[in-house]
Design a protein around this motif. Structure first.
Motif, PDB file in Angstrom:
ATOM      1  N   LEU A  97       0.719  -0.787  -0.012  1.00 46.23           N
ATOM      2  CA  LEU A  97       0.026  -0.073  -0.076  1.00 46.23           C
ATOM      3  C   LEU A  97       1.000   0.803   0.433  1.00 46.23           C
ATOM      4  CD1 LEU A  97      -3.228  -0.932   2.426  1.00 46.23           C
ATOM      5  CD2 LEU A  97      -3.101  -0.872   0.146  1.00 46.23           C
ATOM      6  N   ASP A  98       2.053   1.143   0.666  1.00 50.04           N
ATOM      7  CA  ASP A  98       2.973   2.415   0.215  1.00 50.04           C
ATOM      8  C   ASP A  98       3.305   3.165  -0.299  1.00 50.04           C
ATOM      9  OD1 ASP A  98       2.546   3.103   3.292  1.00 50.04           O
ATOM     10  OD2 ASP A  98       4.539   1.488   3.850  1.00 50.04           O
ATOM     11  N   THR A  99       3.277   1.179  -1.912  1.00 49.26           N
ATOM     12  CA  THR A  99       4.479   2.087  -3.097  1.00 49.26           C
ATOM     13  C   THR A  99       3.282   2.484  -3.945  1.00 49.26           C
ATOM     14  OG1 THR A  99       3.587  -0.507  -3.335  1.00 49.26           O
ATOM     15  CG2 THR A  99       5.533  -0.074  -3.190  1.00 49.26           C
ATOM     16  N   TYR A 108      -1.602   3.323   4.845  1.00 46.16           N
ATOM     17  CA  TYR A 108      -1.509   3.860   4.001  1.00 46.16           C
ATOM     18  C   TYR A 108      -2.873   5.471   4.081  1.00 46.16           C
ATOM     19  CZ  TYR A 108      -4.514   3.590  -0.357  1.00 46.16           C
ATOM     20  OH  TYR A 108      -5.700   3.649  -1.396  1.00 46.16           O
ATOM     21  N   THR A 109      -2.735   6.179   2.832  1.00 43.40           N
ATOM     22  CA  THR A 109      -2.979   7.228   3.051  1.00 43.40           C
ATOM     23  C   THR A 109      -3.744   8.099   1.908  1.00 43.40           C
ATOM     24  OG1 THR A 109      -2.018   8.335   4.608  1.00 43.40           O
ATOM     25  CG2 THR A 109      -3.261   9.883   3.048  1.00 43.40           C
ATOM     26  N   ALA A 153      -7.308  -4.930  -0.554  1.00 45.59           N
ATOM     27  CA  ALA A 153      -8.494  -5.777  -1.335  1.00 45.59           C
ATOM     28  C   ALA A 153      -6.955  -6.256  -2.534  1.00 45.59           C
ATOM     29  CB  ALA A 153      -9.503  -5.899  -1.971  1.00 45.59           C
ATOM     30  N   ASP A 154      -7.377  -5.250  -3.684  1.00 48.11           N
ATOM     31  CA  ASP A 154      -5.753  -5.691  -4.610  1.00 48.11           C
ATOM     32  C   ASP A 154      -4.965  -5.426  -4.417  1.00 48.11           C
ATOM     33  OD1 ASP A 154      -7.817  -5.920  -7.103  1.00 48.11           O
ATOM     34  OD2 ASP A 154      -7.840  -3.854  -7.268  1.00 48.11           O
ATOM     35  N   ALA A 155      -4.238  -4.966  -2.848  1.00 46.19           N
ATOM     36  CA  ALA A 155      -2.853  -5.021  -2.504  1.00 46.19           C
ATOM     37  C   ALA A 155      -2.841  -6.617  -1.682  1.00 46.19           C
ATOM     38  CB  ALA A 155      -2.495  -4.231  -1.749  1.00 46.19           C
ATOM     39  N   ILE A 156      -4.302  -7.064  -1.016  1.00 45.85           N
ATOM     40  CA  ILE A 156      -3.975  -8.396   0.002  1.00 45.85           C
ATOM     41  C   ILE A 156      -3.170  -9.560  -1.022  1.00 45.85           C
ATOM     42  CG2 ILE A 156      -4.611  -9.766   0.737  1.00 45.85           C
ATOM     43  CD1 ILE A 156      -6.932  -6.983   2.455  1.00 45.85           C
ATOM     44  N   VAL A 157      -4.468  -9.264  -2.461  1.00 41.14           N
ATOM     45  CA  VAL A 157      -4.134 -10.510  -3.522  1.00 41.14           C
ATOM     46  C   VAL A 157      -2.979 -10.277  -3.879  1.00 41.14           C
ATOM     47  CG1 VAL A 157      -6.640 -10.764  -3.862  1.00 41.14           C
ATOM     48  CG2 VAL A 157      -5.360  -9.300  -4.743  1.00 41.14           C
TER      49      VAL A 157
END
Length: 259
Positions: A97-99, A108-109, A153-157
């Protein structure tokens, strides 16, 4: 016969005091709605789908759809539900998320909403489950903004396959569908206020009936007939009441004398 008369009298009593019942209903409805329902914050859900297998090599010629593999894959999904919420996995998710937000602060902002999500907040939003007892795993994220739910959710997958490879080292996960908006919950509703208001109206009606049943005063000949079951032979008029005809006769005669 007496029971019918009593029911009729009760109905007439409630009709005479219907404004009290309606007032109790409206007040309770308004108070309940603005205190319990209006403060609710809607929660938006986003879901991404992944295929999970107990076979470590996705190019293996083994039968992926055998009953044994399916059972093992479902067990793997349960294992993933625990591992993905571990501190090491959450750290990898926050790095992903930082990326996206271009920082390296572990928070994450969202560029769309401006809301910041800590690692603990992201962890509480995640829910992993098997779809219809199959080898397909649903990654569901719930948060106050739909666009943020989809992004997380996309970051998790994207991270889950790495987590499985580094931690379990037996099996793999592959993204089937990118995250999509899947529902909204915790929205203000009318059911709870209506039920509470209805209970308040019934309670008000019960109190009216109770107060009337405890009142033993005789207000008219109807009360005498209903209580003692005897006929009324005569009735003494009210000579002092302003609604009495003799009162108006005396008033008019005094007015004539003054003239």
């Amino acid at each position: 016969m007496n029971e019918t008369v009593d029911l009729k009298a009760t109905a007439l009593l409630l009709l005479r005091n219907i404004w009290i019942i309606l007032l109790a209903f409206l007040l309770c409805f308004i108070i309940t709605y603005f205190t319990l329902e209006m403060p609710k914050t809607p929660v938006y859900s986003a879901t991404a789908l992944m295929y999970v297998s107990n076979i470590s090599n996705e190019n293996s010629t083994s039968s992926y759809y055998s009953s044994g593999n399916q059972i093992n894959a479902q067990a793997l999904i349960n294992t993933c539900s625990v591992i993905v919420k571990s501190n090491s996995a959450i750290s990898k998710i926050m790095e992903e998320l930082d990326t996206i937000d271009g920082t390296a602060d572990g928070v994450y902002t969202s560029a769309a909403t401006g809301v910041s999500y800590s690692a603990g907040a992201v962890k509480s939003m995640i829910n992993l489950s098997s779809v219809n007892s199959t080898e397909v795993m649903a990654v569901r994220v719930s948060c106050p903004a739909s666009v943020d739910a989809v992004t997380i959710a996309d970051a998790i997958v994207d991270v889950v396959p790495v987590v499985i490879e580094d931690t379990i080292r037996s099996g793999y996960a592959k993204k089937v569908d990118s995250a999509y908006f899947s529902g909204i919950s915790n929205t203000p509703g009318l059911t709870t206020p209506f039920v509470i208001a209805l209970i308040a109206a019934v309670a008000a009606a019960a109190i009216i009936i109770l107060i009337n049943s405890l009142d033993t005063r005789i207000r008219g000949k109807e009360d005498i007939v209903s209580v003692y079951n005897v006929p009324v032979i005569g009735e003494i008029p009210d000579f002092t009441g302003k609604t009495n005809e003799r009162y108006y006769a005396r008033y008019e005669s005094k007015s004539d004398e003054k003239r």
